[in-house]
Every structure is written in structure tokens, then in C-alpha cells.
Motif scaffolding. Structure first.
Motif, short mmCIF file in Angstrom:
data_model
loop_
_atom_site.label_atom_id
_atom_site.label_comp_id
_atom_site.label_asym_id
_atom_site.label_seq_id
_atom_site.Cartn_x
_atom_site.Cartn_y
_atom_site.Cartn_z
N LEU A 1 0.84 -1.19 0.00
CA LEU A 1 0.00 0.00 0.00
C LEU A 1 0.88 1.25 0.00
CD1 LEU A 1 -2.74 -0.99 2.62
CD2 LEU A 1 -2.89 -1.14 0.13
N GLY A 2 0.38 2.29 -0.66
CA GLY A 2 1.09 3.56 -0.69
C GLY A 2 0.21 4.67 -0.17
N VAL A 3 0.76 5.52 0.67
CA VAL A 3 0.03 6.68 1.19
C VAL A 3 0.20 7.82 0.19
CG1 VAL A 3 -0.15 8.34 3.09
CG2 VAL A 3 0.46 5.95 3.56
N GLN A 4 -0.91 8.29 -0.33
CA GLN A 4 -0.86 9.35 -1.32
C GLN A 4 -0.26 10.62 -0.71
OE1 GLN A 4 -4.75 9.93 -3.01
NE2 GLN A 4 -4.71 7.99 -4.10
N PRO A 5 0.50 11.39 -1.51
CA PRO A 5 1.17 12.57 -0.96
C PRO A 5 0.22 13.57 -0.30
CG PRO A 5 2.10 12.01 -3.09
CD PRO A 5 0.92 11.10 -2.89
N GLY A 6 -0.98 13.72 -0.84
CA GLY A 6 -1.91 14.69 -0.27
C GLY A 6 -2.42 14.33 1.10
N LEU A 7 -2.32 13.06 1.47
CA LEU A 7 -2.87 12.64 2.75
C LEU A 7 -2.02 13.11 3.94
CD1 LEU A 7 -4.14 9.01 2.04
CD2 LEU A 7 -5.47 11.11 2.30
N LEU A 8 -0.71 13.26 3.76
CA LEU A 8 0.14 13.70 4.88
C LEU A 8 -0.24 15.11 5.36
CD1 LEU A 8 3.76 12.40 4.19
CD2 LEU A 8 2.05 11.54 5.79
N PRO A 9 -0.29 16.11 4.47
CA PRO A 9 -0.74 17.43 4.96
C PRO A 9 -2.20 17.43 5.38
CG PRO A 9 -0.35 17.48 2.59
CD PRO A 9 0.19 16.19 3.09
N ALA A 10 -3.03 16.58 4.77
CA ALA A 10 -4.44 16.51 5.18
C ALA A 10 -4.55 16.00 6.61
CB ALA A 10 -5.22 15.62 4.22
N LEU A 11 -3.81 14.95 6.93
CA LEU A 11 -3.84 14.42 8.29
C LEU A 11 -3.29 15.42 9.30
CD1 LEU A 11 -2.67 10.76 7.59
CD2 LEU A 11 -4.91 11.46 8.46
N THR A 12 -2.23 16.13 8.92
CA THR A 12 -1.67 17.14 9.82
C THR A 12 -2.67 18.26 10.07
OG1 THR A 12 0.50 16.65 8.83
CG2 THR A 12 0.34 18.59 10.24
N PHE A 13 -3.36 18.67 9.00
CA PHE A 13 -4.39 19.70 9.15
C PHE A 13 -5.52 19.25 10.07
CE2 PHE A 13 -8.65 20.91 7.66
CZ PHE A 13 -8.64 22.28 7.93
N MET A 14 -6.02 18.03 9.85
CA MET A 14 -7.11 17.54 10.69
C MET A 14 -6.67 17.39 12.14
SD MET A 14 -9.24 14.85 8.29
CE MET A 14 -7.84 13.94 7.66
N GLY A 15 -5.43 16.97 12.35
CA GLY A 15 -4.92 16.87 13.71
C GLY A 15 -4.88 18.21 14.40
N PHE A 16 -4.47 19.26 13.67
CA PHE A 16 -4.42 20.60 14.25
C PHE A 16 -5.82 21.09 14.63
CE2 PHE A 16 -4.90 25.17 13.68
CZ PHE A 16 -3.94 25.67 14.55
N VAL A 17 -6.79 20.94 13.72
CA VAL A 17 -8.14 21.43 13.99
C VAL A 17 -8.78 20.65 15.14
CG1 VAL A 17 -10.45 21.76 13.01
CG2 VAL A 17 -8.43 22.22 11.62
N LEU A 18 -8.58 19.33 15.16
CA LEU A 18 -9.12 18.54 16.26
C LEU A 18 -8.52 18.97 17.59
CD1 LEU A 18 -9.27 14.93 14.77
CD2 LEU A 18 -11.20 16.33 15.51
N MET A 19 -7.24 19.24 17.61
CA MET A 19 -6.59 19.69 18.85
C MET A 19 -7.17 21.03 19.30
SD MET A 19 -4.46 18.93 21.18
CE MET A 19 -3.60 17.55 20.38
N GLN A 20 -7.42 21.92 18.35
CA GLN A 20 -8.03 23.20 18.69
C GLN A 20 -9.42 23.01 19.29
OE1 GLN A 20 -6.66 26.56 18.19
NE2 GLN A 20 -4.89 25.20 18.25
N LEU A 21 -10.19 22.11 18.71
CA LEU A 21 -11.54 21.86 19.23
C LEU A 21 -11.48 21.25 20.63
CD1 LEU A 21 -13.29 20.49 16.02
CD2 LEU A 21 -13.57 22.75 17.05
#
Length: 471
Positions: free
Chosen positions: A45-65
Motif C-alpha cells: 500500500l502507498g500513502v498518497q502525498p496529499g494525505l500527509l498534509p491533510a492528516l496534519t491539518f485535521m490533527g491541528f483542527v481537532l486539537m483546537q476543538l
């Protein structure tokens, strides 16, 4: 876990911008166009390049919430995305229940096809889990992204411009690959096609005409992405917005679809070319009709000049064009077309055999969107998506009536055009819509619509708010 060249590029940027969610989203859009590459590899399996910044973004927003932060349009956003979340929850439930409830009672096309290419009895597989992960990430991006885009001081137009810029990046790489196939220019296949989870089709051709897939796994995927660029930029221009980047994206999109020689891309453009003038006439808007003529006439003139220049300057240009046209028109008589038709028919049969409930998310792979939805999540899932689409459509219409600013109107128009093209290409030949860009545009559209309504509400002084109005 294996690393690739994109690992050394994206991981440092994600760490550097971990506290800058706006930059993470922009990085995600650029990185996602390298769909056939991998930022990380986990076995096969390969992790698509766009998923790394997407996961980082979601982690930041979840932490803020979790820390107590709130966004201005939380409630309005939740009302809009609730149907989509319900569909996602239903899909996750079906991925576990249906393969066990209807095990052996229906036949499905597996997600990972291995010769011989035949249907298999329905049963639980690892594909259910893999597709569940992607669905959860897409759903999270829509919800958290839409909430983030309601921030009052956040400019939304730069995010749409990055989307148009990504189209220029893809177009440049497509020309690079074409030069490689025609003139032998060095081309980094190992860089762009490092995802072991994809079947990469880079050697296809129509006779002597090479087919181009650029940074995507196949020409149809390239054409689908660039069709969204063409539709988004074209709709922005038809609404009267002037922007050099939009014009460049429109021209680059048309040229790249031509290089891809994808029947799906040509069919999408044909439907749009016929549908837009009809829509303009039925709308009764003289301004819309004038804009269609203003945009359409120069496009046809440029296409005519391009064919004339090609016939004059390029040997065998006419014969190459004839090969592409004949191959596209004869697609209905090809083996691939028959295989796709059989796949869709079998998917509809699987939906019937499971009493309209579906075989479970990730159990079946169809050839087009509607049979894929019915076969995977059944009639309840399809109705839920229609419910969600109707709610978003009403929200966009309300936002357009709220005297939105010019930047907000461009964002609404661009997102609507891009999303329409993604859905249209999937209806023609796409089992699902897996592009992270689609869910980004969806979140941007919802966030912009909610924020436009919030900005249009009158702000009353505190003294007026405290006045009790008798019943």
C-alpha cells in the motif's frame, strides 16, 4: 514502512507548518496531484502525498476543538454536513455487516483485481478495512475543513487559486511526459509512479499516438482532474469574473485533456459544451448568453488555429487526430467498454441480490458511480447522498442571494464548477470519487456558503439586544 522522495519533501514541510493550517491545505492541493506517487509505503500500500498534509491539518483542527476553540459557523456547518456524516456511518456499518450477512449470496468484483479477472462470492476482506480508512479521512476533511473555512478573517480566494495553480502544474508535467514519449526527453517515472497500490498505465497508445497520464495512474484519471479545472475556470469566466490565472487554467485544462486522449475527458467536455448553452438559453439571462458567446467563440477560434498550425507544422498531424477520434468513437465496440458495461451490470445485480442494502463499503468495484454506490451502500446510501446534495445546493443558493462579496462569489462559482465535473466524470466512468481535491472543494464550498450567510446577518448593538420585545 518504506520512504520515497516525497517523504523527504512533505514530512519536513508538514512539521514546519504544523501550526499553519492554511498552508497545510495549500500544500495538500499541490501534493494531491501526484496521485500515482507515494509519500510512504506500507507493504503493498502507498500513502498518497496529499494525505500527509491533510492528516496534519485535521490533527491541528481537532486539537483546537479539544482545547475549547470554536469556529463561527459550527452549528450551520454541522446542519449541512450531517447527512454526509450519516451516510459515512452507514457505509462503515455496512462494510462490517453486509459481507457477513450476505456472505456467499452475491457475487462482486473485488477492489484488487488479480488474474483471472472474474467475480467472486461476497465475503469479508481487507479491502473493507482499507476503504473504511479512506472514507473516514474524507469525511473528516469535509467536516473539519468546512468549519475551518468559516473563520471570519480567513481569505478563501487564495485556496481556490492554489487549486487552479495545481492544474497548471499537471499541465506542465503532461507536456513533459509527451515530450519524453515523442522526443525521448528524460522523465522521472520512478518519482511520479512510486505508489505500489496503483496499477500504473503508462504505455497505452492509440496507434502511433501516445496516451498521457502525467502524475496520475491512467489517462482517464488525468482527464477527470483536468475536466474539473476546465469546468471550474470556465464557470468562473461565464459568471463575469476576470482573472489571468483562471484563463490560463482553462486553456491548460483543454490542452491536457487533448493530450490524454481520454474518452471520458472528451465525453465530459462534450456534455458541458452542449449543456452550458442550453442552460443559458433556458435561464432567460441575456448576460449569461452573452458570456457563453464571449467565452465560446474565442475557444473555437483557438481550436481552429491550433488544428491549422498542427496540420502545417507537424507531420502526420491529421492522421494522428483521426486515430484518436476513431478510437474514441469506436469505444463502444472495444473490449474495455464491454468489460466496464458487464462490471456495472454485475454491480446492479449485486445490489438487487442484497435487497437494496448493498454488499458493504469496499466489497465491490464497479465501473461508474451510480452502480458503485448502489452495490456498496445500497438505496439508503444513495438517498442519503441526494439529501446531502440538496441541502448544500439550497445553502449555496441562499448564499448567492446574500449579496456575497466578489471574492466569495468567485469561490462559490469555482467550487460548484469543479465539483460538477468531478461528479460528471465519475458518472461516466468512476466507481467512486477518491480524489482528496474533491472533498477539499466540497468543504470550501460549504464553508464559504455558511460564512457568506453569517456575514450578511445584521450586527445589532448590545443595547438593542438587551431590549425585551413583548409578545
Amino acid at each position: 514502512m518504506g520512504v520515497t522522495a516525497f517523504t523527504f519533501l512533505l514530512v519536513p514541510l508538514c512539521l514546519l507548518w504544523a501550526m499553519r493550517p492554511d498552508r497545510l491545505l495549500k500544500l495538500m492541493i499541490i501534493a494531491q496531484v501526484f496521485e500515482a506517487a507515494a509519500a510512504l509505503t506500507i507493504g503493498t500500500l502507498g500513502v498518497q502525498p496529499g494525505l500527509l498534509p491533510a492528516l496534519t491539518f485535521m490533527g491541528f483542527v481537532l486539537m483546537q476543538l479539544l482545547l475549547g476553540a470554536r469556529f463561527p459557523g459550527d452549528r450551520q456547518t454541522w446542519r449541512l454536513v450531517r447527512p454526509f456524516v450519516c451516510v459515512a456511518v452507514w457505509a462503515l456499518a455496512t462494510s462490517y455487516l453486509m459481507p457477513r450477512l450476505f456472505e456467499g449470496q452475491a457475487y462482486v468484483w473485488p477492489q484488487k483485481e488479480i488474474p483471472p479477472f472474474v467475480t467472486e462470492p461476497l465475503r469479508p476482506t481487507s479491502s473493507n478495512i482499507n476503504q473504511d480508512i479512506y472514507l473516514a479521512l474524507d469525511c473528516g476533511l469535509v467536516v473539519l475543513g468546512a468549519c475551518f473555512f468559516t473563520k471570519s478573517r480567513l481569505r478563501l480566494l487564495p485556496f481556490l487559486r492554489i487549486y487552479f495553480l495545481s492544474g497548471l502544474v499537471v499541465a506542465a508535467i503532461a507536456v513533459w511526459q509527451f515530450a519524453s514519449k515523442v522526443a525521448g526527453v528524460p522523465y522521472p517515472n520512478d518519482l511520479f509512479y512510486s505508489n505500489p497500490g496503483w496499477a500504473i498505465l503508462t504505455t497505452q497508445s492509440f496507434g502511433s499516438v501516445p496516451r498521457i497520464n502525467a502524475t496520475f495512474s491512467e489517462p482517464a484519471a488525468l482527464a477527470g482532474y483536468m475536466a474539473s479545472i476546465v469546468c471550474a475556470s470556465g464557470w468562473v469566466m461565464l459568471q463575469g469574473h476576470r482573472d489571468t490565472l483562471v484563463r490560463l487554467a482553462f486553456i491548460a485544462g483543454l490542452g491536457t485533456i487533448a493530450l490524454s486522449t481520454s474518452t471520458t475527458g472528451f465525453a465530459t467536455l462534450a456534455i458541458i459544451a452542449v449543456g452550458v448553452p442550453i442552460y443559458a438559453l433556458l435561464s432567460g439571462s441575456a448576460r449569461m448568453v452573452a458570456m457563453v458567446l464571449k467565452v465560446g467563440v474565442p475557444v473555437f477560434v483557438l481550436l481552429g488555429l491550433a488544428f491549422f498550425a498542427g496540420d502545417t507544422l507537424v507531420p502526420r498531424f491529421n492522421s494522428s487526430v483521426s486515430q484518436v477520434v476513431n478510437a474514441s468513437l469506436d469505444k463502444q465496440h472495444s473490449t474495455s467498454y464491454n468489460d466496464r458495461t458487464d462490471t456495472d451490470a454485475d454491480s446492479l445485480t449485486a445490489a438487487v441480490e442484497t435487497y437494496g442494502l448493498g454488499t458493504g463499503w469496499g466489497s465491490n468495484r464497479s465501473s461508474s458511480l451510480v452502480p458503485g454506490i448502489l452495490a456498496s451502500i445500497g438505496i439508503p446510501g444513495l438517498l442519503g447522498l441526494l439529501w446531502f446534495g440538496a441541502g448544500v445546493t439550497r445553502a449555496v443558493r441562499r448564499a448567492r442571494r446574500c449579496s456575497a462579496s466578489s471574492e466569495q462569489m468567485i469561490v462559490l462559482d469555482g467550487c460548484c464548477g469543479g465539483l460538477f465535473a468531478f461528479i460528471l466524470t465519475a458518472l461516466i466512468s468512476g466507481p467512486t470519487i477518491s480524489s482528496v481535491t474533491f472533498y477539499f472543494l466540497l468543504s470550501l464550498l460549504i464553508g464559504c456558503a455558511v460564512r457568506t450567510e453569517l456575514d450578511a446577518r445584521p450586527v445589532l448593538p448590545d443595547a438593542v439586544r438587551r431590549v425585551a420585545v413583548p409578545a
